[in-house]
Scaffold this motif. Structure first.
Motif, PDB file in Angstrom:
ATOM      1  N   ILE A 184       0.869  -1.180   0.000  1.00 25.26           N
ATOM      2  CA  ILE A 184       0.000   0.000   0.000  1.00 25.26           C
ATOM      3  C   ILE A 184       0.903   1.225   0.000  1.00 25.26           C
ATOM      4  O   ILE A 184       1.862   1.304   0.766  1.00 25.26           O
ATOM      5  N   TYR A 185       0.603   2.158  -0.882  1.00 29.80           N
ATOM      6  CA  TYR A 185       1.417   3.366  -0.987  1.00 29.80           C
ATOM      7  C   TYR A 185       0.509   4.536  -1.355  1.00 29.80           C
ATOM      8  O   TYR A 185      -0.649   4.357  -1.747  1.00 29.80           O
ATOM      9  N   ARG A 186       1.061   5.746  -1.258  1.00 32.78           N
ATOM     10  CA  ARG A 186       0.330   6.964  -1.596  1.00 32.78           C
ATOM     11  C   ARG A 186       1.027   7.645  -2.767  1.00 32.78           C
ATOM     12  O   ARG A 186       2.260   7.795  -2.760  1.00 32.78           O
ATOM     13  N   ALA A 187       0.231   8.009  -3.789  1.00 31.47           N
ATOM     14  CA  ALA A 187       0.841   8.629  -4.977  1.00 31.47           C
ATOM     15  C   ALA A 187      -0.228   9.344  -5.783  1.00 31.47           C
ATOM     16  O   ALA A 187      -1.429   9.124  -5.593  1.00 31.47           O
ATOM     17  N   GLU A 188       0.252  10.221  -6.680  1.00 27.70           N
ATOM     18  CA  GLU A 188      -0.654  10.904  -7.598  1.00 27.70           C
ATOM     19  C   GLU A 188      -0.829  10.062  -8.856  1.00 27.70           C
ATOM     20  O   GLU A 188       0.145   9.650  -9.487  1.00 27.70           O
ATOM     21  N   ARG A 189      -2.081   9.815  -9.177  1.00 26.77           N
ATOM     22  CA  ARG A 189      -2.428   9.055 -10.376  1.00 26.77           C
ATOM     23  C   ARG A 189      -3.743   9.615 -10.911  1.00 26.77           C
ATOM     24  O   ARG A 189      -4.420  10.409 -10.259  1.00 26.77           O
ATOM     25  N   ILE A 190      -4.138   9.144 -12.107  1.00 21.65           N
ATOM     26  CA  ILE A 190      -5.444   9.507 -12.666  1.00 21.65           C
ATOM     27  C   ILE A 190      -6.509   8.592 -12.074  1.00 21.65           C
ATOM     28  O   ILE A 190      -6.351   7.369 -12.042  1.00 21.65           O
ATOM     29  N   ILE A 191      -7.605   9.175 -11.612  1.00 21.97           N
ATOM     30  CA  ILE A 191      -8.707   8.388 -11.045  1.00 21.97           C
ATOM     31  C   ILE A 191     -10.031   8.871 -11.656  1.00 21.97           C
ATOM     32  O   ILE A 191     -10.087   9.908 -12.327  1.00 21.97           O
ATOM     33  N   ASN A 192     -11.079   8.093 -11.439  1.00 24.22           N
ATOM     34  CA  ASN A 192     -12.430   8.536 -11.792  1.00 24.22           C
ATOM     35  C   ASN A 192     -12.915   9.484 -10.704  1.00 24.22           C
ATOM     36  O   ASN A 192     -13.006   9.100  -9.543  1.00 24.22           O
ATOM     37  N   TRP A 193     -13.244  10.695 -11.098  1.00 24.40           N
ATOM     38  CA  TRP A 193     -13.639  11.699 -10.097  1.00 24.40           C
ATOM     39  C   TRP A 193     -15.065  12.164 -10.378  1.00 24.40           C
ATOM     40  O   TRP A 193     -15.406  12.484 -11.518  1.00 24.40           O
ATOM     41  N   CYS A 194     -15.881  12.180  -9.325  1.00 19.34           N
ATOM     42  CA  CYS A 194     -17.237  12.707  -9.460  1.00 19.34           C
ATOM     43  C   CYS A 194     -17.279  14.128  -8.918  1.00 19.34           C
ATOM     44  O   CYS A 194     -17.115  14.331  -7.705  1.00 19.34           O
ATOM     45  N   PRO A 195     -17.508  15.123  -9.786  1.00 15.32           N
ATOM     46  CA  PRO A 195     -17.547  16.519  -9.319  1.00 15.32           C
ATOM     47  C   PRO A 195     -18.747  16.837  -8.432  1.00 15.32           C
ATOM     48  O   PRO A 195     -18.782  17.902  -7.820  1.00 15.32           O
ATOM     49  N   ARG A 196     -19.732  15.950  -8.366  1.00 16.19           N
ATOM     50  CA  ARG A 196     -20.884  16.177  -7.487  1.00 16.19           C
ATOM     51  C   ARG A 196     -20.654  15.509  -6.133  1.00 16.19           C
ATOM     52  O   ARG A 196     -20.816  16.111  -5.075  1.00 16.19           O
ATOM     53  N   CYS A 197     -20.231  14.230  -6.160  1.00 18.27           N
ATOM     54  CA  CYS A 197     -19.965  13.515  -4.906  1.00 18.27           C
ATOM     55  C   CYS A 197     -18.627  13.920  -4.297  1.00 18.27           C
ATOM     56  O   CYS A 197     -18.361  13.627  -3.125  1.00 18.27           O
ATOM     57  N   LEU A 198     -17.788  14.586  -5.105  1.00 15.56           N
ATOM     58  CA  LEU A 198     -16.485  15.086  -4.654  1.00 15.56           C
ATOM     59  C   LEU A 198     -15.613  13.979  -4.101  1.00 15.56           C
ATOM     60  O   LEU A 198     -15.020  14.082  -3.018  1.00 15.56           O
ATOM     61  N   THR A 199     -15.540  12.868  -4.845  1.00 20.44           N
ATOM     62  CA  THR A 199     -14.699  11.751  -4.422  1.00 20.44           C
ATOM     63  C   THR A 199     -14.248  10.957  -5.634  1.00 20.44           C
ATOM     64  O   THR A 199     -14.876  11.001  -6.695  1.00 20.44           O
ATOM     65  N   ALA A 200     -13.178  10.227  -5.443  1.00 19.50           N
ATOM     66  CA  ALA A 200     -12.806   9.200  -6.411  1.00 19.50           C
ATOM     67  C   ALA A 200     -13.838   8.084  -6.320  1.00 19.50           C
ATOM     68  O   ALA A 200     -14.384   7.820  -5.243  1.00 19.50           O
ATOM     69  N   ILE A 201     -14.108   7.437  -7.438  1.00 25.80           N
ATOM     70  CA  ILE A 201     -15.023   6.304  -7.415  1.00 25.80           C
ATOM     71  C   ILE A 201     -14.402   5.154  -8.196  1.00 25.80           C
ATOM     72  O   ILE A 201     -13.515   5.347  -9.023  1.00 25.80           O
ATOM     73  N   SER A 202     -14.886   3.953  -7.914  1.00 25.13           N
ATOM     74  CA  SER A 202     -14.327   2.766  -8.562  1.00 25.13           C
ATOM     75  C   SER A 202     -14.870   2.619  -9.981  1.00 25.13           C
ATOM     76  O   SER A 202     -15.891   3.221 -10.335  1.00 25.13           O
ATOM     77  N   ASP A 203     -14.207   1.795 -10.748  1.00 25.02           N
ATOM     78  CA  ASP A 203     -14.646   1.557 -12.129  1.00 25.02           C
ATOM     79  C   ASP A 203     -16.076   1.032 -12.181  1.00 25.02           C
ATOM     80  O   ASP A 203     -16.836   1.361 -13.089  1.00 25.02           O
ATOM     81  N   ILE A 204     -16.452   0.176 -11.218  1.00 28.50           N
ATOM     82  CA  ILE A 204     -17.791  -0.418 -11.258  1.00 28.50           C
ATOM     83  C   ILE A 204     -18.873   0.614 -10.961  1.00 28.50           C
ATOM     84  O   ILE A 204     -20.049   0.415 -11.268  1.00 28.50           O
ATOM     85  N   GLU A 205     -18.462   1.743 -10.371  1.00 28.23           N
ATOM     86  CA  GLU A 205     -19.433   2.793 -10.075  1.00 28.23           C
ATOM     87  C   GLU A 205     -19.545   3.811 -11.213  1.00 28.23           C
ATOM     88  O   GLU A 205     -20.227   4.821 -11.079  1.00 28.23           O
ATOM     89  N   VAL A 206     -18.874   3.516 -12.327  1.00 30.95           N
ATOM     90  CA  VAL A 206     -18.972   4.365 -13.520  1.00 30.95           C
ATOM     91  C   VAL A 206     -19.893   3.675 -14.517  1.00 30.95           C
ATOM     92  O   VAL A 206     -19.671   2.531 -14.887  1.00 30.95           O
ATOM     93  N   GLU A 207     -20.945   4.369 -14.913  1.00 32.02           N
ATOM     94  CA  GLU A 207     -21.870   3.841 -15.914  1.00 32.02           C
ATOM     95  C   GLU A 207     -21.627   4.582 -17.229  1.00 32.02           C
ATOM     96  O   GLU A 207     -21.660   5.812 -17.262  1.00 32.02           O
ATOM     97  N   TYR A 208     -21.399   3.836 -18.276  1.00 32.25           N
ATOM     98  CA  TYR A 208     -21.153   4.446 -19.586  1.00 32.25           C
ATOM     99  C   TYR A 208     -22.445   4.472 -20.398  1.00 32.25           C
ATOM    100  O   TYR A 208     -23.199   3.502 -20.417  1.00 32.25           O
TER     101      TYR A 208
END
Length: 878
Positions: A184-208
């Motif tokens: 486990i480590y901490r780093a800057e990466r690209i994530i899925n971000w919800c501008p309404r929920c103001l959090t990173a979300i998992s791939d399964i929580e993204v609906e295309y």
């Protein structure tokens, strides 16, 4: 002949038919039966039991959720497996519980606060979390009551919640071990971000979904240094730090290593060569925005490009200039207008339909965003999970799903586990005033004092649900439950979460449990679709609330419909008419058992010896044992549809349609044969009800207890195949079936009503049909021949001859006219298709599939000509 000495010993037998109402009404029995099962403790699993364990977990539903058809489908399959194993003598644990569902639950409570004119920030973190716990106790977990309605045989005494103290301790233990092992480590990466929920979300929580957007082609640079790039997100160009082309693309080779001007910004950016670029797509050149695109981020890392974030957490432009402060969609239009005015737009395509990710919770468009997050280094964990399947310790069922599993495990990216929420397992990391980073274990005190603070983020809910197979059993302690029930016996789940949940359980289970996988079998099922195979959704207007169907048709009908469609790894279409058919099946079981009780069917005492039984008795006992063996084989292979289909056809086609009807003649004749048939009828129904119980538990419980007078079919033993087979009896009854079926078909073709009686002469000499003469007459509604009997039709079937007198029963001339017309049409089709197939030129040119279809048409036409000719010949003579 069947293994009957395998049921509870309380023998208070009662077969009085008044114990069964004339009609089965599910609503009157289901809830009462379920609560009786729970009160009796039938579903409880005991650590100290000497029985072999059978363990299966319920994929923990969200605490915010309610039962949908997908749940009902999956729960039916798991319940069927568990009930059968319990009946087979296993200490069966079906582990229930719920997931705290971080984003979904936080959103629910935030909406409540909004109606009060407040936000979570008005309450503060601790008070808000307390408010969520209050909501969970008062309103959460509605699905648990709905699971009872479905008949889930779970051990409610072991109910778990992913935020329980014990499971939270497991989460902190796992985090610390992974952290200390450098996973486990901490780093800057690209994530899925919800501008309404103001959090990173998992791939399964993204609906295309396909959105109408615009594709604009923009010219960067001028003259010979110009490159055209196309984008659907013009607003992100403000953060471009390069343009990339493929290394082998001759068109741009002279520009690689040079710089061009980025429009509207005054900045110059390099042209880089990267193999990720597809030279065949578009212009073969792409803009590179490392802070706002995952592929661009990787290109940026390879070429040491700067990352410029130009959108804040709410999707607002932060870059200095005329667009600062604009929402991302407002900025998109403004930037395209500015580029157009500057002569930089080469082409525009509107609308441009393309797949766009949306937050599954609030439907906001997802923004790829570079962010400082916590990550799991999945490389070694994923390799171990892949190896467990490759070396056979874990089996993916069906095997066809293995490539998908390996595709994910072998190419898994590091997992973002942090979420910018308040509800969830808070990341157990403390930061000190001098840059210290400490990860205390669950039994250690966190550091305190001036300047110390805990990380604000919480863990992805998949982190805690990934521990489910062992955290629910008391891990990290070596509890009696863990020793008894780990590893689980099987995981039954949908192929859609093979990556998101199954992969995480595999990785964590192997890591935490010394290389022992959490389950030896992953049995994957498909998704429930509507009757046309379309995905169910509220917006599509085809979503179904299973509770509505349960209210109308009963839980058993819904369960049987779902199980009967459950082929491994294949989606399941379902329509209301199929549930109605299953309801009819349950009613048929009820009516047949009621008939048996009214006619003295019994389960008392041993079965008579074979030489004391009729051929029909021996036939049905032979078929019963074969069905037991068939059901066992299908269950062991997780073929739920085939189990259900085999039991349906045995019950309806063989027991109800044939044996019950054949037994009526024997019962009416009385004597020793009738006594033996009553015992066989009771045996067949009793074993059949046990076979059906795992899938349709309620109706079978009501009928089995009425038939046997015993405690409950839930704790009855699973039937065993004694090996009894009687090929001679099966052949004899097959001959009866053939004769009856053929004569019924002829009657129908002649337009006779099913109940219409006609005189007939049966010539059965030299056949096995002689003992069945009376039954044949009853089944075919055939009267004895009278003084004025006149043979008008003769049917030779199964070595016998049935001569019928149809005079006065049908309009012979009208029937002859109809059949003649149909015969002419069949002959025309036969002649036309035969002529085509005789044409060598046609055969030389026509595709094989066309020729094959014509051959099939010819064969069908020839069969029709034969059938209609025979029918005409069989018509009564004038």
């Amino acid at each position: 002949m069947t293994d009957t000495n395998q049921r509870p010993t309380n023998e208070g037998h009662s077969s009085a038919p008044e114990h069964l109402p004339t009609q089965y009404t599910p609503a009157e029995v289901e809830e009462t039966l379920y609560e009786r099962w729970v009160a009796a403790g039938y579903f409880e699993a005991h650590d100290k039991s000497s029985k072999p364990p059978f363990t299966v977990v319920i994929p923990p539903p969200n605490v915010t959720g309610s039962l949908h058809l997908g749940h009902a489908f999956e729960h039916t399959l798991i319940d069927a497996l568990t009930r059968r194993k319990r009946m087979q003598g296993y200490e069966a644990l079906w582990q229930p519980g719920m997931d705290h569902a971080g984003i979904a639950t936080q959103n629910v409570v935030e909406r409540e606060l909004a109606r009060e004119g407040k936000s979570r920030h008005d309450l503060g973190r601790d008070a808000f979390v307390e408010r969520v716990w209050q909501w969970k106790e008062e309103s959460g977990g509605r699905i648990l009551g709905q699971m009872r309605r479905l008949g889930d045989g779970v051990d409610w005494s072991r109910q778990r919640f992913t935020m329980d103290e014990g499971l939270s301790r497991a989460v902190r233990t796992m985090f610390k071990r992974l952290y200390e092992d450098g996973l486990i480590y901490r780093a800057e990466r690209i994530i899925n971000w919800c501008p309404r929920c103001l959090t990173a979300i998992s791939d399964i929580e993204v609906e295309y979904q396909d959105d109408d957007g615009e594709l604009v082609s923009i010219r960067y640079g001028d003259g010979d240094a110009a490159i055209v790039v196309a984008t659907t997100r013009a607003e992100t160009m403000l953060g471009d730090t390069a343009v990339a082309v493929h290394p082998d693309d001759e068109r741009y080779r002279h520009l690689v290593g040079t710089e061009i001007e980025l429009p509207l910004t005054g900045r110059r950016i390099p042209v880089v060569a990267d193999p990720h670029v597809d030279p065949e797509f578009g212009t073969g050149a792409v803009k590179v925005t490392p802070a706002h695109d995952p592929n661009d981020f990787e290109i940026g890392r390879r070429h040491d490009l700067p990352s410029l974030a130009v959108l804040d957490e709410r999707g607002v432009i932060t870059a200095h200039g005329p667009f600062q402060g604009l929402d991302r969609f407002e900025a998109r239009s403004a930037i395209v207008a500015a580029l157009r005015a500057d002569g930089r737009i080469v082409a525009e395509k509107r609308p441009y339909v393309h797949a766009v990710g949306h937050c599954s919770r609030c439907k906001t468009t997802i923004e790829p965003r570079q962010s400082l997050q916590w990550w799991v280094k999945v490389g070694p964990l994923a390799k171990a999970a892949g190896d467990a399947v490759r070396d056979g310790r874990v089996t993916i069922h069906p095997k066809e799903m293995e490539p998908r599993y390996f595709g994910w495990m072998d190419n898994m990216h590091d997992w973002c586990i942090s979420r910018q929420l308040w509800w969830g397992h808070r990341i157990p990391i403390w930061y000190g005033p001098n840059g210290e980073v400490v990860c205390p274990g669950p039994d250690e005190e966190p550091p305190t004092g001036p300047g110390w603070r805990q990380d604000e983020d919480v863990l992805d809910t998949w982190f805690s649900s990934g521990l489910w197979p062992f955290s629910t059993l008391g891990w990290p302690d070596r509890t009696a439950s863990l020793e008894k029930f780990y590893p689980n016996s099987v995981l039954v789940t949908g192929y859609d979460i093979l990556f998101f949940w199954v992969a995480r359980m595999m990785m964590f289970g192997l890591y935490a449990m010394d290389g022992v996988p959490p389950f030896p079998v992953v049995a994957l099922h498909g998704l429930v679709r509507d009757q046309f195979g379309k995905k169910m959704s509220k917006s599509g207007g085809n979503a179904v609330d299973p509770l509505d169907w349960m209210n109308r048709y009963g839980s058993d009908a819904v369960r049987f419909t779902l199980a009967r469609g459950a082929n491994p790894g294949v989606d399941v279409p379902i329509g209301e008419d199929w549930v109605q058919a299953s309801r009819n099946f349950c009613n048929k079981i009820w009516n047949a058992t009621r008939f048996a009780l009214m006619n003295g069917a019994t389960v008392q005492g041993p079965l008579p010896a074979p030489d004391e039984l009729t051929a029909a008795d021996r036939w049905i006992l032979s078929r019963l044992n074969a069905t037991v063996a068939e059901a066992d084989a299908y269950y062991e292979d997780y073929q739920f549809a085939k189990v259900s289909d085999a039991l349906f056809h045995f019950a309806w086609d063989e027991v109800f349609d044939w044996y019950v009807e054949l037994s009526k003649t024997t019962l009416a004749q009385g004597g020793a044969a009738a006594t033996a048939t009553r015992r066989v009828l009771g045996e067949v129904l009793e074993v059949m009800l046990r076979l059906l119980h795992p899938v349709v538990p309620f109706v079978t419980e009501a009928l089995w207890t009425a038939l046997t007078g015993r405690e409950s079919v839930v704790v009855a033993e699973w039937p065993r195949d004694s090996g009894f087979r009687d090929a001679a009896a099966e052949a004899e009854i097959a001959a009866v079936q053939q004769l009856v079926t053929e004569v019924r078909r002829f009657r129908a073709e002649q337009g006779l009503k099913p109940g219409q009686r006609v005189p007939a002469r049966l010539t059965l000499d030299g056949t096995v049909l002689i003992p069945h003469q009376e039954a044949i007459r009853q089944l075919l509604r055939l009267d004895p021949e009278g003084e004025d009997f006149r043979v008008t039709a003769t049917l030779p079937v199964a070595g016998a001859v049935v001569a019928l007198d149809l005079s006065g029963a049908i309009d012979v001339e009208a029937e002859r006219k109809r059949l003649t017309k149909d015969l002419r049409a069949a002959e025309k089709e036969r002649d036309q298709t035969s002529a085509k197939l005789s044409n060598e030129a046609f055969l030389a040119k026509a595709p094989d599939q066309v020729v094959g279809r014509i051959r099939e048409r010819l064969a069908t036409a020839e069969q029709e000509v034969t059938r209609l000719t025979n029918q005409l010949a069989a018509l009564p003579r004038s």
